[in-house]
Write an enzyme that holds these catalytic residues in place. Structure first.
Site, PDB file in Angstrom:
ATOM      1  N   ASP A 489       0.783  -1.349  -0.052  1.00 57.64           N
ATOM      2  CA  ASP A 489      -0.139   0.103  -0.117  1.00 57.64           C
ATOM      3  C   ASP A 489       0.929   1.414  -0.076  1.00 57.64           C
ATOM      4  O   ASP A 489       2.089   1.403   0.390  1.00 57.64           O
ATOM      5  CB  ASP A 489      -1.035  -0.086   1.201  1.00 57.64           C
ATOM      6  CG  ASP A 489      -2.252   0.696   1.020  1.00 57.64           C
ATOM      7  OD1 ASP A 489      -2.182   1.546   0.152  1.00 57.64           O
ATOM      8  OD2 ASP A 489      -3.261   0.439   1.928  1.00 57.64           O
ATOM      9  N   MET A 490       0.414   2.408  -0.169  1.00 61.28           N
ATOM     10  CA  MET A 490       1.189   3.731  -0.336  1.00 61.28           C
ATOM     11  C   MET A 490      -0.070   4.824  -0.078  1.00 61.28           C
ATOM     12  O   MET A 490      -1.007   4.935  -1.050  1.00 61.28           O
ATOM     13  CB  MET A 490       1.429   3.953  -1.858  1.00 61.28           C
ATOM     14  CG  MET A 490       2.502   5.192  -1.537  1.00 61.28           C
ATOM     15  SD  MET A 490       2.630   6.094  -2.882  1.00 61.28           S
ATOM     16  CE  MET A 490       4.144   7.041  -2.649  1.00 61.28           C
ATOM     17  N   ASP A 559     -11.018   2.401  -2.825  1.00 59.81           N
ATOM     18  CA  ASP A 559     -11.560   1.991  -1.647  1.00 59.81           C
ATOM     19  C   ASP A 559     -12.967   2.123  -1.521  1.00 59.81           C
ATOM     20  O   ASP A 559     -13.912   1.687  -0.762  1.00 59.81           O
ATOM     21  CB  ASP A 559     -10.970   3.170  -0.743  1.00 59.81           C
ATOM     22  CG  ASP A 559      -9.568   2.699   0.051  1.00 59.81           C
ATOM     23  OD1 ASP A 559      -9.134   1.481  -0.225  1.00 59.81           O
ATOM     24  OD2 ASP A 559      -8.907   3.475   0.282  1.00 59.81           O
TER      25      ASP A 559
HETATM   26  C1  DGJ Z   1      -5.828   1.908   2.013  1.00 61.04           C
HETATM   27  C2  DGJ Z   1      -6.215   0.761   1.132  1.00 61.04           C
HETATM   28  O1  DGJ Z   1      -6.884   1.405   0.067  1.00 61.04           O
HETATM   29  C3  DGJ Z   1      -7.097   0.001   2.151  1.00 61.04           C
HETATM   30  O2  DGJ Z   1      -7.567  -0.981   1.529  1.00 61.04           O
HETATM   31  C4  DGJ Z   1      -6.763  -0.497   3.434  1.00 61.04           C
HETATM   32  O3  DGJ Z   1      -5.431  -1.532   3.126  1.00 61.04           O
HETATM   33  C5  DGJ Z   1      -6.064   0.795   4.296  1.00 61.04           C
HETATM   34  N1  DGJ Z   1      -5.120   1.533   3.575  1.00 61.04           N
HETATM   35  C6  DGJ Z   1      -5.199   0.246   5.286  1.00 61.04           C
HETATM   36  O4  DGJ Z   1      -4.724   1.495   6.027  1.00 61.04           O
END
Ligand code: DGJ
Length: 744
Positions: A489-490, A559
């Protein structure tokens, strides 16, 4: 020979299309042609067309393959440099060329070498042809050809400063206006399609954020101007030359499209320019904003690749070509042809409050549904209770997992599933041991505030010790635990992009060196742990591009998991990227983001049009919901090879009205799956028959569909399915139906 030369012109011919360039008598390398393949060499235009207008110089208007800034040239250049003596005028001319029948990727390849007329600057233009796909990958290698300075006098005597260095310039047929289709968005609303009518001037698509971004995506498509629906071309005035538009508007399955995408995961730029002379060019590359590369004697810089193609089969053909290209030539080969596992991710169920017992229980429920990969998201490490602390401290949280991750991983494996884990390696919370130890490791400018976003700062991956740290912790994590999947993730973009320890003349290379560092770490981890599956995520779909897709097997799309919003996000995504790479979870209803309620089946069906995942809180599901979900997961497994590997036909866009329909057909048209979504049944209008595409007209297909959904027989010819279509029963709001077709 797919690439050949008649001494002056170079022809790159795919199965259907041709791309032609020429060396002129004045040694400029001119673009001549990009369109359908023509039978005779004499069919293609000749070089040395010199348009003439006052206030211009004919050479300045020549459509060049790689324009450099110099002379009387005012349109956007690919290359802008400053030589050591302060000269900023560049004159690139042809030096020689080489045609390789097979390059290291096994494809025909053309190299055109250019050289500056007075300075030791060389540019190699690379063209890799994918004949069967009618695609060309282009990149440039720019070098300072002066002999390396033996005395090593500081600071780099003789360095050439590259102030702009793009991958390619794509010239379109002149004399007609175009419509630009591109993807815009933001967090929670990525990959939204836009059709803009171009008039004189530039449309710049870019990211200055250090990463690909949710806001724009490095992909473009150009079509005849009339494609911009609702635009009265005559009323648009100056955009239209004083003659009728050349070519008809492009649709989903018909009409010309010139398209391309850039393989870069940092700040990027695509400039689409229409000149006052009805010339249109697209330049793509690393963003020149705040970026200067200092090339010492003997040094070179290789740009990322930009791939482009032409089709006469509309946006649908364009997408199918890009999807095939990604499956065959972009995705990491180890897993490119394997179907993606159905995953469960516990993020929305438990957020940061993970622990061993609760994850084991969720895993048991997920296994009952037929899930194949169980993923623990954020919260398992350091002192991570929320997003304010812990990033950077990659040890297993002892309160949440007193026995380490081992027992949970074993439990998941015993349940017959793979185990996956979330990490965010590029980031650090100021409230972390790592930051307290190494405050200098983050991007920062001395004396300026360090702006936080989601309470975190960006580690500078241009620094070797930072790369080593990430490599070490991930290598250890993967070596000590039996982890099958990593979600990388970032969650923020760059600010204060300083690199104070680096010599001043290299500090602005940080935008590039960061991304190269990221790729380096990722490549090394893949090499050391070849069985691991990798997912790229950046707060949803903030890092989706052809550069990351060389390393990541799949990406998290958004998301926003509301299924209705997802139809639009996923449609835009599918224009440029393969459904196999597009991870789609269904989550709980009403949706957390907009409180929209929808049925479990509808949520499943939307998520089944990509790589299926479940992100709901299974503790809240009733036995009946669990049973329904189990059946839907089984249905997905029966059709996922079509979704992930087949040819996608976007039959009805969700933007077009109250219906959307997607069909995926396998290579020999013996099997297909159709998904139809009704947003809302209005004024008692009956749902029209849905006409399929890509089937074999002579074959008879049997249809598997839920009871009561189909009006008419369950056995129809391909011709009938494509000519008349399927009459389906859809009712109310947010209804959906899936039909699985098999040739007898
Ligand atoms: C952002 C991601 O898009 C989510 O799916 C999740 O992994 C969160 N970060 C976790 O902090």
């Amino acid at each position: 020979m797919p690439i050949r030369s008649d001494g002056k012109r170079y022809f790159l011919e795919g199965n259907q299309t041709a791309y032609v360039l020429a060396v002129r008598d004045d040694k400029l390398v001119e673009h001549l042609y990009w369109g359908p393949k023509l039978p005779l060499d004499t069919d293609y235009p000749e070089a040395d067309r010199n348009p003439s207008f006052a206030f211009e110089n004919p050479q300045g208007l020549v459509p060049l393959e790689y324009p450099a800034w110099g002379g009387l040239r005012f349109s956007e250049p690919c290359l802008k440099v400053e030589f050591p003596d302060g000269c900023r005028d560049t004159r690139l001319v042809f030096e020689d060329a080489a045609i390789l029948p097979h390059d290291e990727a096994g494809q025909p390849h053309l190299v055109i070498r250019l050289v500056d007329t007075a300075y030791p600057l060389r540019v190699e233009l690379h063209y890799r042809l994918y004949e069967a796909l009618d695609l060309i990958e282009r990149w440039a290698i720019v070098s300072n050809a002066a002999a390396a300075d033996p005395g090593g006098m500081a600071p780099e005597p003789g360095a050439i400063r590259l102030e702009q260095v793009f991958s390619a310039c794509w010239n379109l047929p002149a004399g007609t206006p175009y419509c630009l289709t591109h993807l815009a968005g933001r967090w929670g609303g990525e990959t939204q399609l836009r059709h803009d009518l171009l008039s004189e001037g530039k449309k710049v698509l870019e990211s200055r954020r250090g990463a690909t971004s949710h806001q724009a995506n490095p992909w473009f498509a150009l079509t005849p101007a009339g494609t911009a629906v609702g635009v009265d071309l005559a009323a648009a005035g100056t955009a239209v030359p004083p003659w009728p538009e050349l070519g008809r508007p492009t649709g989903e399955e018909d009409g010309p499209v010139w398209f391309g995408a850039l393989a870069w995961s940092g700040s990027w730029k695509i400039v689409v320019e229409a000149t006052p002379y009805a010339q249109t060019q697209v330049l793509a590359g690393i963003n020149d904003f705040d970026t200067v590369i200092s090339l010492g004697p003997g040094e070179k810089f290789t740009t990322p690749a930009c791939v482009a193609g032409y089709t006469e089969g509309g946006f649908g053909s364009m997408s199918r070509t890009l999807h095939r290209y990604q499956l065959q030539h972009v995705l990491p080969p180890a897993g490119a042809r394997q179907v993606r596992p159905v995953l469960y991710n516990s993020w929305e169920a438990t957020y940061f409050a993970v622990n061993e017992q609760q994850q084991m229980e969720l895993a048991e429920k997920a296994a009952r549904l037929g899930v194949e990969l169980f993923v623990v998201d954020d919260g398992w490490f350091g002192r991570r209770q929320n997003d304010r602390a812990g990033l950077g401290d990659w040890y297993v949280n002892p309160e949440k997992f007193p026995r380490g991750l081992g027992p949970l991983i074993d439990h998941v494996h015993r349940l017959g599933m793979l185990f996956g884990l979330w990490v965010e390696p590029e980031m650090v919370n100021p409230d972390s041991d790592l930051y307290r130890r190494h405050p200098d490791w983050v991007l920062h400018v001395p004396g300026r505030p360090r702006t936080e976003s989601r309470h975190q700062l960006v580690l500078n991956l241009a620094r070797s010790e930072v790369r080593q740290f990430i490599l070490d912790f991930l290598d250890r994590l993967l070596s000590e635990n039996s982890i099958d999947f990593i979600k990388w993730d970032m969650n923020r973009h760059f600010s204060e992009p300083g690199w104070p320890d680096e010599p001043r003349e290299h500090q602005r290379e940080i935008w590039i060196r960061y991304v190269e560092g990221l790729y380096q770490v990722w490549d090394e981890l893949r090499a050391r742990h070849p069985k691991v599956l990798w997912e790229s995520c950046s707060g949803g779909g903030g890092r989706v591009d052809l550069g990351i897709l060389r390393r990541a097997d799949q990406v998290w799309t958004s998301d926003n998991t509301d299924p209705f919003d997802r139809l639009f996000i996923q449609e835009g995504y599918s224009y440029a990227y393969s459904p196999k790479t597009m991870v789609c979870w269904l989550t709980d209803s009403p949706h957390w983001g907009n409180q929209r309620a929808s049925s479990l089946r509808y949520r499943f069906h939307v998520a089944m049009t990509g790589t299926l995942g479940i992100g709901a809180n299974l503790n809240h599901w009733s036995p009946a919901e669990m049973e329904e979900a189990r059946a839907l997961v089984a249905q997905y497994k029966a059709i996922r090879h079509l979704v992930q590997e087949g040819n996608l036909y976007r039959l009805i866009s969700p933007r077009a009205g109250e219906l959307a329909a997607l069909e995926y057909v396998n290579e020999d048209a013996s099997e297909a799956v159709l998904f139809v979504f009704l947003h809302s049944r209005k004024r008692l209008w009956p749902v029209p028959p849905i006409r399929l595409r890509g089937l074999s007209p002579e074959r008879v297909y049997s249809l598997a569909v839920e009871e009561g959904r189909l009006h008419g027989p369950r056995r129809l010819s391909g011709r009938a399915l494509m000519a008349w279509g399927l009459s389906l029963n859809l009712q109310g709001d947010f209804d959906s139906v899936m039909v699985h077709l098999k040739a007898e």
